[in-house]
Design a protein around this motif. Sequence first.
Motif, PDB file in Angstrom:
ATOM      1  N   GLU A   1       0.836  -1.210   0.000  1.00 31.03           N
ATOM      2  CA  GLU A   1       0.000   0.000   0.000  1.00 31.03           C
ATOM      3  C   GLU A   1       0.866   1.254   0.000  1.00 31.03           C
ATOM      4  OE1 GLU A   1      -3.384   0.595  -0.251  1.00 31.03           O
ATOM      5  OE2 GLU A   1      -3.251  -1.490  -0.897  1.00 31.03           O
TER       6      GLU A   1
ATOM      7  N   LYS B   1       2.082   1.966  -3.376  1.00 27.48           N
ATOM      8  CA  LYS B   1       1.092   2.585  -4.265  1.00 27.48           C
ATOM      9  C   LYS B   1       1.090   4.102  -4.124  1.00 27.48           C
ATOM     10  CE  LYS B   1      -2.356  -1.097  -4.310  1.00 27.48           C
ATOM     11  NZ  LYS B   1      -3.708  -1.391  -3.809  1.00 27.48           N
TER      12      LYS B   1
ATOM     13  N   ARG C   1       2.066   6.890  -6.912  1.00 29.63           N
ATOM     14  CA  ARG C   1       1.129   7.954  -7.255  1.00 29.63           C
ATOM     15  C   ARG C   1       1.836   9.313  -7.261  1.00 29.63           C
ATOM     16  NH1 ARG C   1      -3.915   7.832  -3.548  1.00 29.63           N
ATOM     17  NH2 ARG C   1      -4.053   5.699  -4.308  1.00 29.63           N
TER      18      ARG C   1
END
Lengths: 306, 493
Positions: B98, B101, B105
């Motif tokens: 996570e 991610k 981004r």
Amino acid sequence: MKKLLPAVYNPLLLAGPAIDQTGVEERTTRFTKRSIKAASKMQGLLLTLRMIDLTTLEGKDSVGKVEQLCYKALHLHDIFEGLPTVAAICVYPSHVHTAKKALLGSSVKVASVATAFPSGQSNLPIKLEETRFAVEEGADEIDMVISRGKFLAGEYAYVFDEIAAIKTACGAARLKVILETGELGSLDEVRKASQLAIAAGADFIKTSTGKIQPAATLPVTLVMLETIRDHYYKTGTMVGMKPAGGISTSKLALHYLVMLNETLGADWMDPHWFRFGASSLANNVLMQIAKEKEGCYQSANYFSVD
Amino acid sequence: MATKKNKSSIRPLRLGSEWPYAPAPESAAIARINEQYELFIDGKWQKPAEGTYFDSINPATEKKLYRASLATEKDVDKAVAAARKASDKYWKKMSPAERGKYIFRIARLMQEQARELSVMETLDGGKPIRESRDFDIPMACNHFFYYAGWADKLEYAFTNRTPKPIGVAAQITPWNFPLLMAAWKIAPALATGNTVVLKPAETTSLTTLKLASIIQEADLPPGVVNIITGAGITGAALVRHPGINKIAFTGSTAVGKLIQQETAASNKKLTLELGGKAANIIFSDAPIDQAVEGVVNGIFFNQGHVCCAGSRLYVQESIAPLFIQKLKDRMATLLVGDPMDKNTDIGAINSAEQLEKINYYIRLGKKEGSLHYESAASLPKKGYFCQPTLFTKVAQSSRLAQEEIFGPVLAILTFRTEDEVIEKANNTPYGLSAGVWTDKGSRIFNMSKRLKAGVIWANSYNLFDPTSPFGGYKESGYGREGGLHGLLPYVSF
């Protein structure tokens, strides 16, 4: 005309710096990032036209074809007033006479390929005979090819002596020596061949015949320009440069001029010292000039095919 | 055959201005710059506790660009507390995939806004737009992409060990590569599960503040990254703060020493990336023309504001005159001026203070008796600019060869043998980087073994990659940033 003695081969002539291909490529990429627009673009385009050796080197070349090409050399695009002529017409020896006659009274030179172009696979007497024939027919410039087979086999003295002999046979004609860099295999060999040709008496060094891929590239041309620069640093003598083959767009031609401008400087920014060997470049430049003058691109049908 | 002319009678090459290129200014309007910036703490823009702001100017025009907040102790307290809370509440607990991610981004959002970031970097710091556009910003994005990839693979980076985050990282970045240095610091810290309080350099806060809004846009949990702007006092308060677990500093050796003293009696982990006086070494068998390019790139890249700049040039005596002639001819084609013009090779010096320091060293070099040479380019009337400069006949014992100038000033020394140049190159308190130019592979290996420098480039200079570690020996600092090694300062076992 001063009588010139033929140059003498010396193995030390081959000693030169190593060439790092990655470094050469990085440098040439930088040339492509200069901004050439508006006035500076127009200046570059007109200079490009003046530097073109308008070329036809085909088995099917005929008197009619050569005469038409010569007319084009003198009248690039008559709708625009004040356009320059190209530097020269480049043809096979058998068409020198035709071209000379067609260009009579103009400043456009006649260049002739010689020495068993494009392969160079013949003996010296025949190459000399061909050179003399082209000169007698009226060629102002001779574009010879080096014997790449001999060069790659390490027979440098042979290649050197051959160039020196052709140079003598040229008499007053200027000699362009084609290295055919696409067959040499590395930039180190390009450097070595450039030094050899210059030492043997080349007035110009030229990348390619146009018959082998790759032909002229920015990295190969940079290595040759840097060889010319080293020769100038050492002797004060200028040597000309002619990239040939594969330069068909204005944008690419302008990249070459930026490279020339930043490597050898203003003295070489002249058709006497730099040529483009090309057949389709002229029309592309004309289209760009039209765009600069009129603000929009015109159809290719407005420009003569030759 | 060409008759050989007397060398002095050979006309110099006419390089430079005869075919002027077309001006190609990038549009400043692309950068949406606020008049005033607050501090980015706990995911929100917050006013500085003491309500003090300072101006940041564009060094190429000397005009005010924006106002930034001056963070003081109270703000530092707030930022560290936010980072601690974010660490305990969200970031440490989140699954590594996570976290990855989020970092991906950030990288993508930066890439999407690359043009604006480039323009901001150039307006704020003075570097040529060509460099911001082609180097700083893409490289900063690549660092986020690279470390995003590591986030869920840390167990493979440290086999048979269990890497754990260390907590809150205090990070201080320099003004020469503002966004890139922020990326070097934030990306590995986040990938290893740490939270961050970062202070950019006083003269160049803009792209780091823009990064804060990108981080906001990426929806990172509040407090994971906090950006506090300010001056020396802000940095000092951050370094002294008892709530931080690690300090990563890039800047001058003098400040690095102060930080080390300050943290001596604490168990704060410390990495320092400090100054340099790199030797760029040219052997007679080098690819000469490419080496000239490497030297130009080594000293004039980013106006010489590079800690690993090749500021000491060692040329083998047998080729020195030719090499120097080529270098001067190359300098004649360098375009100095408006950093926003895409043609510009050398932009503005970052600040008036730095320009004064560079000019001090140029005067010193002349006084020391070294031969001064500068390119003939005309400089803009307004703004902080400096001619590309070189000094020849520099002695190993002159200060010009010993002290970091951090500007476009090259000291040229000569050498005769390999052993001699190794000894001279290592004869410095610094040890960040070096360059070796030779066609001989075995010599490259010998040199790289014996030169005391963190990074050694062979037949190239100033090449960077996120996968490759960077850092110094001796007074150039310790710890590594980049690559797998760059994870280590942010983990405990």
